[in-house]
Every structure is written in structure tokens, then in C-alpha cells.
Scaffold this motif. Sequence first.
Motif, PDB file in Angstrom:
ATOM      1  N   PHE A  21      -9.607  25.614 -21.138  1.00 11.56           N
ATOM      2  CA  PHE A  21      -9.039  25.931 -22.451  1.00 11.56           C
ATOM      3  C   PHE A  21      -9.800  27.083 -23.106  1.00 11.56           C
ATOM      4  O   PHE A  21      -9.191  28.031 -23.615  1.00 11.56           O
ATOM      5  CB  PHE A  21      -9.054  24.702 -23.357  1.00 11.56           C
ATOM      6  N   LYS A  48      -9.109  30.367 -21.267  1.00 10.09           N
ATOM      7  CA  LYS A  48      -7.750  30.858 -21.540  1.00 10.09           C
ATOM      8  C   LYS A  48      -7.640  31.384 -22.975  1.00 10.09           C
ATOM      9  O   LYS A  48      -6.995  32.403 -23.237  1.00 10.09           O
ATOM     10  CB  LYS A  48      -6.743  29.731 -21.316  1.00 10.09           C
ATOM     11  N   LEU A  49      -8.308  30.714 -23.873  1.00 10.78           N
ATOM     12  CA  LEU A  49      -8.268  31.112 -25.282  1.00 10.78           C
ATOM     13  C   LEU A  49      -8.820  32.524 -25.454  1.00 10.78           C
ATOM     14  O   LEU A  49      -8.289  33.318 -26.224  1.00 10.78           O
ATOM     15  CB  LEU A  49      -9.077  30.104 -26.114  1.00 10.78           C
ATOM     16  N   TYR A  50      -9.899  32.831 -24.727  1.00 13.94           N
ATOM     17  CA  TYR A  50     -10.546  34.117 -24.942  1.00 13.94           C
ATOM     18  C   TYR A  50     -10.090  35.213 -23.993  1.00 13.94           C
ATOM     19  O   TYR A  50     -10.241  36.391 -24.278  1.00 13.94           O
ATOM     20  CB  TYR A  50     -12.077  33.954 -24.894  1.00 13.94           C
ATOM     21  N   GLY A  71      -6.923  34.797 -21.994  1.00 12.65           N
ATOM     22  CA  GLY A  71      -5.470  34.744 -21.827  1.00 12.65           C
ATOM     23  C   GLY A  71      -5.045  34.580 -20.380  1.00 12.65           C
ATOM     24  O   GLY A  71      -3.864  34.478 -20.080  1.00 12.65           O
ATOM     25  N   THR A 102      -4.633  32.562 -16.976  1.00 15.67           N
ATOM     26  CA  THR A 102      -4.621  31.202 -16.429  1.00 15.67           C
ATOM     27  C   THR A 102      -5.445  31.126 -15.157  1.00 15.67           C
ATOM     28  O   THR A 102      -6.152  30.141 -14.926  1.00 15.67           O
ATOM     29  CB  THR A 102      -3.172  30.761 -16.145  1.00 15.67           C
ATOM     30  N   ALA A 130      -8.952  30.944 -16.037  1.00 17.80           N
ATOM     31  CA  ALA A 130      -9.216  29.661 -16.697  1.00 17.80           C
ATOM     32  C   ALA A 130      -9.361  28.547 -15.675  1.00 17.80           C
ATOM     33  O   ALA A 130     -10.317  27.756 -15.734  1.00 17.80           O
ATOM     34  CB  ALA A 130      -8.089  29.340 -17.682  1.00 17.80           C
ATOM     35  N   LYS A 157      -6.743  25.005 -32.478  1.00 14.99           N
ATOM     36  CA  LYS A 157      -6.488  26.200 -31.673  1.00 14.99           C
ATOM     37  C   LYS A 157      -5.575  25.845 -30.499  1.00 14.99           C
ATOM     38  O   LYS A 157      -5.680  24.765 -29.926  1.00 14.99           O
ATOM     39  CB  LYS A 157      -7.802  26.777 -31.165  1.00 14.99           C
ATOM     40  N   THR A 158      -4.685  26.759 -30.154  1.00 13.03           N
ATOM     41  CA  THR A 158      -3.769  26.495 -29.041  1.00 13.03           C
ATOM     42  C   THR A 158      -3.667  27.718 -28.137  1.00 13.03           C
ATOM     43  O   THR A 158      -3.983  28.829 -28.543  1.00 13.03           O
ATOM     44  CB  THR A 158      -2.348  26.150 -29.540  1.00 13.03           C
ATOM     45  N   VAL A 159      -3.219  27.478 -26.910  1.00 14.71           N
ATOM     46  CA  VAL A 159      -2.954  28.571 -25.977  1.00 14.71           C
ATOM     47  C   VAL A 159      -1.486  28.494 -25.552  1.00 14.71           C
ATOM     48  O   VAL A 159      -0.840  27.457 -25.715  1.00 14.71           O
ATOM     49  CB  VAL A 159      -3.851  28.493 -24.718  1.00 14.71           C
ATOM     50  N   ALA A 160      -0.982  29.598 -24.998  1.00 10.45           N
ATOM     51  CA  ALA A 160       0.411  29.601 -24.544  1.00 10.45           C
ATOM     52  C   ALA A 160       0.536  28.710 -23.313  1.00 10.45           C
ATOM     53  O   ALA A 160      -0.287  28.793 -22.407  1.00 10.45           O
ATOM     54  CB  ALA A 160       0.831  31.022 -24.208  1.00 10.45           C
ATOM     55  N   SER A 179      -1.410  22.229 -24.228  1.00  8.46           N
ATOM     56  CA  SER A 179      -1.686  23.564 -24.801  1.00  8.46           C
ATOM     57  C   SER A 179      -2.821  23.566 -25.820  1.00  8.46           C
ATOM     58  O   SER A 179      -3.068  24.576 -26.460  1.00  8.46           O
ATOM     59  CB  SER A 179      -0.456  24.183 -25.468  1.00  8.46           C
TER      60      SER A 179
END
Lengths: 314, 358
Positions: free
Chosen positions: A55, A58-60, A62, A64, A67, A118-121, A216
Motif C-alpha cells: 500500500f 503504491k501510494l508513493y 503508483g 503495482t 508495490a 488514504k486510498t490507491v487506485a 484500495s
Amino acid sequence: METTAIEWIVIVLVSAVKMGTPILFGTLGGVISERAGVINLGMEGLMLIGALTSFVVKLYTGSTILAVSAAAFVAGAATFLHALVCISMRASQIASGLALTMFGTGVSGLLGDSLTGKTVAPLMDIKLPILSSIPLIGKIFFMQDALVYFSYISVAVIWYLLFYTRIGLNIRSMGEAPEVCDSIGLSVMKYRYAAVIIGGMMVGIGGAYFPMVLTSFWVDNLTAGRGWIAVALVIFAFWHPGKAMFGAYLFGAAISLQLRLQLIDIKISPYFLAMFPFILTIIALIIATIRNNKKKIAVMPASLGEAFFRGEKH
Amino acid sequence: MKVFRLHLLLIVAVILAFTGTTVFGKDIKDLKAAFIYVGPIGDGGWTYSHDLGRKHLEKLGVTTSYIESVPETDSIRVIRNFARQNYDIIFTTSFGYIDSTLTVASEFPEAVFMHCSGFKTAENVGTYFGRIYQAKFLTGIVAGYMTKSNIIGVIGSHPIPEIIRHINAFTLGVRSVNPDAKVKVIWVNAWFDPSKEGAAADSLMDDGADIVSITTDSAAALKAAEKRGKYAIGNDSDMTLYAPSAHLASAVLNWGVYYEYIAKQVAAGTWKTSKDWWGIESGITDIVGFGDMVTADIREKVNKKKEEIIAEKYFVFQGPFNKQDGSPAVKEGEKLTDDQIWSIDYFVEGVVGSLPKS
């Protein structure tokens, strides 16, 4: 709006695959590790470590791929501690595994504290050409996300590796008779370390599936016990990657059915469905033990859970 | 004799000086308050909302401590540990801590114990809860206006009166503005299981729901709704951040106002056992975080209803409304009493779904 029975079953199974995938990765990790003779009860903690790592990355970034790789790497590093304690230091695998779960739960909660909100796509589903046009099967298995496809590949590779290669034979021998392996010049240390750490990496990827696809977001204790299900499914699967796949999807289907049966007229107790996979696991354990005792087919690795002492045993 | 009296006075004064904190009341800044949480503070829901309340006390100068994720079976040890360290107030924030709270309270009569969502009190044990069902009712109004398919999904956690009450209040809100809408319920039989909550939301949306409301603790369902371009309603804390494009509103609990009140009572020495059930007028519960898609017109209607509830011109559980099977529950001009609301064990008309039987 009306769906036919077949369509309904397909929808249930599509969701069963999604819910089963993190458990499948975990179970595969457990299979590799236990085939080499080392029990890993740290799976729940490793999943949480993998989930948090993926997570944050991916947050920083983007990405996958980054990640998931990071999840595998960090979970592998955490598993190294387990390997160190129970292979090199020959401590109890059970105690070390439990400690790893407590460590993973605690450290992920502590470090993930600031990520609230906080969320990711989410990872989108990809329709595989040709395969997705197979009736029913295509819709269930080949209109999924990239990590699901990666899990199929993992099953095939691990299956091939364990049962059709020299390396696989050696790994399995470590779980059956490490002293024999040692006597013919194979390094029990190297094989067990490798199997346990690769297994831990798989578990970490299973953890990554939660924030990448299912939720997510990161939240403390995100996996909510799925790591323990994986521990049980290793036994249910008779330490076999193919049966692990079946077991994981069976469990996924149990979750999906618990929810969707409530919306139609068939009334099966959700408590029964929640309990169902565990009953099967107990039955599987009984069968495995009976078979082992009859010495017909040994399904449980004979030296599972035992530390290897060079030249001191037998 | 005079000298003796003076001595006596001095002794009394000294004794008072040492124990005087309780006699004369002390400053709120001298208080020590402990919190026992059932979940992690990062759950973004129930425990998170209590921890915001704790932080509010901390800001007022109260010394606070907490332990999170305390299993209900292990709570007695944790509560006793705080009591031994001379905490003045111990807040136990899960229904399952009910008996352990009372047991420890009987061992430490000097401390004040506050048990959230329970019903058993003692000399030094009070209970408290917020009437979040009022906010749930208001979120129901939003959902009633916003739904196009007239099917709204609710994810049930555990089939206990508290949750049945919330689902009923939500449904009454929906049907007060949209009598054709139905509220479908799926039970996940867990307070917290994010991936299962997400799957439950998917099941409801597959079944035609275009809005999902939750009684569980995580925001997974909101995220699932956002992924499919549908709407969702948050629970316990403002969940806007998780799914800004799906979030219609959240029904929240603001424990800070209540914790401040209790701390002041305890500091002043005026605290007495009570069963507090504060409503929306106190600010302990509210509807917050309206999404952009909720029009000013709808917001105004919601606020008007809120004002009516505050002014006690309107009650969420006022008649007439029916039970799920269509039989009358409350007649015109009557309303449920607090006890009836507290222990409600049936669904109201408009809810589709059943209470799971074991």
C-alpha cells in the motif's frame, strides 16, 4: 435485472476467485515452506506486512509491480528472521511462527497508523483474449485482475518445480528425511532457508492483494484472519499446489455464498457456511493422518516441524 | 483545651489537604483517564471515533492512556491494570466489556467506570451511548432522495438490537421521503472484516442496489461503491476521504463533547451513576460530509428534519409505521419509548432480509 441460476452461480464464482486469491498465495507459500519441513504460523503477520508495504509503495509510486515486489521482498526479509530462529538456532517452529504473527500485526499497525483515509487506485480486471470467450470458465477465471493471473502462473510453476524437477525432489526430501539429504551432500540449511523465504514472499504477495484489489486502502488488521485460513488450507490441500487452488476457491465461495444466499430464497445458515471450510480442514487432517499411519501414501511431510540436527539423530 | 482544638483543626486541615482533592474537587488537568478499545485506533470507524474523543480530552489537559484491540475475553486484566494505576475514569468502549467492567469496578470503588453501549450500572459504573440512530434516519432521507433504482443496500454487522435499531431508523428515513424504496440487508457477522464488507457491497449492487450504507467499521463498502460508480453512506466517522466521489454523507459519533462533560463532573466531584443516551441536540451524533452530488435542496430538507428532531417536534420512531410483515408496530400519534427503542428486535416495513437464525 432477473438473473438465471447459471448466471448467479457464475457471479458467485467470480467473487469466489477474488476472495480466494490472497488465501491461495498464502497457502502456496505454506506449501513450499512445509514441503521443506518448516511450519510457518507467521502467515497472518506476513500478510499484514505485505499488505502495508504494498500500500505504501503504491501510494508513493503508483506502480503495482513495484508495490507487489516490495511486499514480497519485505515479507521475505521478515521470514528470514523465522528461518534464522528455527533453522539455524533450531528453536520451536511453532513459537517462532506465532511470534512472527504477533510481530507482523503489531509493526504493521504501528507503522500504518498515519495512513487513515488514504486510498490507491484499484487494479482493474483484464479480459484475456480467446480464453475469456470460453463459456462460463472464461467469465469466471479469465476476466480477472493481473494478480489473479499471476496466482495461476504461480500454481503451475510451483507444481512443476516441486514434482517434476530435481530441485523440487530435493526440497521435498528436506521435509521427509533431511538426514538422508545431508548424507548425500545436500545442504539442508540452504534448501530450507530458500524454501521458507520464498514461501514467505508468496504470503507477502497474498497480503498485497488486499490493498491492491479488494479494499484500495490500508487499515489496521486489514487481512482479518485470512493468514490463519491459509495455515489451515495447507493441510486441507495435502501440501499440494493444485489442491491449494481448489481449497482457496472453496473458501472464497463459502464467503461469497454466505453473503449472496441472504439475497435469495435458499436459506442456509451463514454460520454454517462460515464454519464449513474448517470442518473440511479437520476432515482433511484426519484423512492425512490415517493415510500416513497406513504407510500407503505419505501425504504429510515426515519431518515437518522438526529441526535438523546434523549427526545427532537416529 | 484551646491548644488541643487548634491541633485538631491543624490535623483535620492536613488530612483534608491530602485527601482534599476529592472533597474540594480538582482541576480537570489533574485527571487521569484510561480508554479500552475493542479495535485498532486506525480502523477509521468505531474505535477511531472514540480515540478522537480521547484526543479532545488530552487537549483539555487531561492525562489519557489507551490500549487498543483488547479482546473481550481478556478485558478484565487490562481494565484492572488501569484501575491499579489510579486512573480516575476508565472508559470501556465495547458492549462485550460489560461484565469485566462491573467486576473491576467492584474492586476499585474510588475510580469511575464508564461503559459504552451497555445496560448494567453500579455505584461507580455509568453507561453511555449516542443516539446515532437519529443521524442514521437523516442519512436515510438522503438515500431516499438519491436512489434511482429504489433499492438501497445495508451491510449489517451483528444482528443485535443496536444494529437492528440503526437499520430501522435508516429505513424509516428512506421511506419518509420515498415510500417505494426498499432496503436490502446482508449480514457479514463481523464488526470488522474489510474484504468481506467489500464483497457484501458488491453482492448488494449486483442485486440492484445503487446506494450502500454500512453498520460495520471499515470503509471497504464505500470503496467498492466508488469503483462501480455507485453511492455509499459512512458510519461512525466521516468517511469522505476514502471515497469522495461516492460518499453521500456519514452518520457520526462525536464522543469528545460527552467525554468532556464526564471529565468535568468527575473533577468537580459531582459525578453520579447514570445511563446517558445523548441525542443529536448535544452534538454527540450528527450527519456530516455531504458529497457534492447531494443538492442544496436535499441538504436543506435534511437540516429541517434535524431541527425538528432537536426541537422534539419529530421523533424517529413515531407512528404510524409497520413491522416488516406489514402488521402495525406503532399507531398514529404514538411513539416508541426509550426502552422499546433500545431493545428493538424486529425490522420495520421496507426492510428486505431476515435476522439470521443459528
